[in-house]
Design a protein around this motif. Structure first.
Motif, PDB file in Angstrom:
ATOM      1  N   ASN A 258      67.775  12.957   0.562  1.00  0.00           N
ATOM      2  CA  ASN A 258      69.215  12.989   0.341  1.00  0.00           C
ATOM      3  C   ASN A 258      69.527  12.470  -1.061  1.00  0.00           C
ATOM      4  O   ASN A 258      69.208  11.329  -1.392  1.00  0.00           O
ATOM      5  N   THR A 265      64.527  13.018   4.753  1.00  0.00           N
ATOM      6  CA  THR A 265      64.956  13.737   5.947  1.00  0.00           C
ATOM      7  C   THR A 265      64.033  14.915   6.184  1.00  0.00           C
ATOM      8  O   THR A 265      63.497  15.502   5.237  1.00  0.00           O
ATOM      9  N   SER A 322      68.906  19.759  -3.922  1.00  0.00           N
ATOM     10  CA  SER A 322      69.857  19.990  -2.834  1.00  0.00           C
ATOM     11  C   SER A 322      70.150  21.470  -2.633  1.00  0.00           C
ATOM     12  O   SER A 322      70.978  21.832  -1.800  1.00  0.00           O
ATOM     13  N   PHE A 343      73.836  17.324   3.605  1.00  0.00           N
ATOM     14  CA  PHE A 343      73.207  16.206   4.297  1.00  0.00           C
ATOM     15  C   PHE A 343      74.263  15.425   5.084  1.00  0.00           C
ATOM     16  O   PHE A 343      75.359  15.173   4.568  1.00  0.00           O
ATOM     17  N   LYS A 345      76.457  12.529   6.654  1.00  0.00           N
ATOM     18  CA  LYS A 345      76.856  11.207   6.191  1.00  0.00           C
ATOM     19  C   LYS A 345      76.952  10.260   7.379  1.00  0.00           C
ATOM     20  O   LYS A 345      77.116  10.695   8.520  1.00  0.00           O
TER      21      LYS A 345
END
Length: 480
Positions: A258, A265, A322, A343, A345
């Motif tokens: 992230n 992740t 990303s 991603f 939060k």
């Protein structure tokens, strides 16, 4: 003497006239077009062309035109400054393999090979075949066969990953095994999947800890955290520290960090689902081995005509961590999407777990339902805005295909495979097909695996594209 087969268009017109009993028009058309008297009659064979009709072609054309409305392309006016770089691989060089077998996996890996008087730590072309053999080819010395190993695995190897600067290698095979190798020696092996371990991905967290994830056709993704380092006397894989049980078989897995929080992740896509799933890696202090799903991103947020697909292959952009390219299982041609990863939060996770809302009466409950609907629409709009490119690659594929997508190392474009022996280059800025590589593989053959990246060769850095297929060919594509 065999008569020349009439054009398909004429046959379709004759078939239409015959099926609608336009006898006089049919006789005149056959006479003027020079067709045989039985033109347009159905033969009842299994030939697909015998089933074509004008109505069917018009219906398929309408569906195709409708799907075009959902394609998204970039701005061509701005493509000159940030588009496809012209010095792209286009010249094929076929590499002679030790045996003739269908190739399942090809890549260029850093490999610490112990050959001759001293150990070498260089880049090698790695190819695995259906004959259970793993072959190494020297990338800088006329592509010589360095070693060809046949006793490593009891079933064909499907995926390879090098770790620790090439000192160790991890491999998965059709038998569901995960192998830890050091050059030609198998140090450890595990069989935690029931069948077909299709993919292994790794992430080196530090000098000691190594994250490993494997995907299998037992509808599971397993996560390992191993201590594999050159200082280890007896390195092992260890037991899985995390398990993900899916409703269908996984298609692709990927580690991604992230950019906002720095949290590592695991991204997972699975068959018959248009979502990309985000999973948190297991905590060492926790006794549970279940990986927690922390979010998901829909690639068809508004359920448009693209919804019948699975995200079959995912690849992160070398420019932007990303930005994700996704090859889809669409039929009859592969479609490609480039999306911005959303991603999850911390506040998204807490809101999804539920709160105390909806407990009121009358208008309060109706207001809560409305707010939920508005929140869901906001998520859909956010997911829709995250789709940068969605385009048709025109690479033919079937339900048995294995779509592959890889980025060019400079991030200016992508390569995709196909079942017609052709590799296509897609410009990342616009989503247009700008390169078609035809002369490496046999026409009509399946290109099973592709790899792209920088390779050190003869003291200089070159951009390579490597491909292997069911025509038993290993091809290196280089710039002219």
């Amino acid at each position: 003497m065999t008569s020349k087969r009439p054009p398909v268009a004429s046959i379709l017109v004759a078939r239409y006239l015959r099926s609608n009993n336009y006898t006089e028009t049919l006789d005149a058309f056959i006479r003027e077009a020079g067709l045989p008297p039985d033109a347009g009659e159905r033969t009842g064979n299994a030939d697909e062309s015998d089933q074509w009709t004008l109505e069917g072609i018009l219906q398929e054309k309408q569906q195709f035109d409708k799907s075009l409305k959902f394609e998204r392309y970039g701005d061509e006016d701005k493509a000159d400054s940030d588009g496809w770089t012209l010095a792209a691989p286009s010249t094929p060089l076929q590499i002679q393999t030790p045996t003739s077998a269908n190739l399942l996996s090809v890549s260029v890996e850093s490999w610490h090979h112990s050959g001759g008087a001293q150990e070498e730590d260089e880049h090698y072309i790695v190819a695995t075949g259906a004959d259970k053999r793993l072959s190494l080819f020297h990338a800088a010395r006329d592509y010589q066969v360095v070693s060809s190993l046949s006793g490593l695995s009891d079933s064909p190897i499907l995926s390879i990953a090098s770790v620790r600067q090439g000192r160790y290698q991890l491999a998965t095979n059709m038998g569901g095994q995960l192998l830890l190798m050091k050059d030609s020696q198998v140090l450890d092996r595990r069989k935690d999947h029931m069948k077909y371990a299709i993919k292994v991905v790794t992430y080196e967290d530090d000098d000691e800890h190594l994250w490993i994830a494997t995907a299998g056709w037992d509808a599971k993704v397993l996560v390992y955290q191993s201590k594999i380092s050159p200082a280890s006397s007896t390195p092992t894989i260890g037991d899985p520290v995390g398990t993900i049980k899916l409703a269908t078989n996984p298609e692709s897995i990927l580690f991604a960090r992230n950019p906002d929080t720095g949290t590592l992740t695991l991204l997972v896509s699975r068959r018959d689902s248009t979502f990309i799933y985000f999973y948190a890696l297991p905590n060492a202090s926790s006794s549970s081995t279940e990986c927690t799903e922390i979010g998901k991103q829909n690639l068809t947020p508004h359920s448009n005509a693209w919804m019948a697909f699975s995200p079959s292959c995912m690849a992160l952009s070398p420019r932007d961590p990303s930005l994700l390219a996704v090859a889809l299982s669409t039929l009859p041609h592969m479609k490609l999407m480039i999306v911005r990863l959303l991603f999850p939060k911390p506040d998204d996770q807490s809101s999804s777990s539920g709160g105390g809302e909806g407990e009121g009466e009358g208008g309060e409950k109706a207001e809560t339902q409305l707010s939920q609907a508005m929140a869901a629409l906001a998520v859909q709009n956010r997911e829709d805005a995250a789709i940068v490119i969605q385009c048709n690659t025109f690479a033919p594929q079937t339900t048995y295909s294995t779509p592959q997508v890889v980025w060019r190392p400079d991030g200016s474009g992508l390569w995709v495979n196909g079942d017609d022996g052709v590799i296509r280059g897609i410009e990342a800025k616009t989503g247009k097909v700008v390169a078609v590589l035809k002369d490496g593989h046999e026409p009509g053959s399946k290109v099973r695996s592709i790899w792209a990246g920088w390779v050190q060769c003869d003291g200089k850095t070159e951009e390579w594209l490597v491909s292997g297929g069911f025509d038993k060919r290993l091809v290196v594509w280089k710039t002219q």
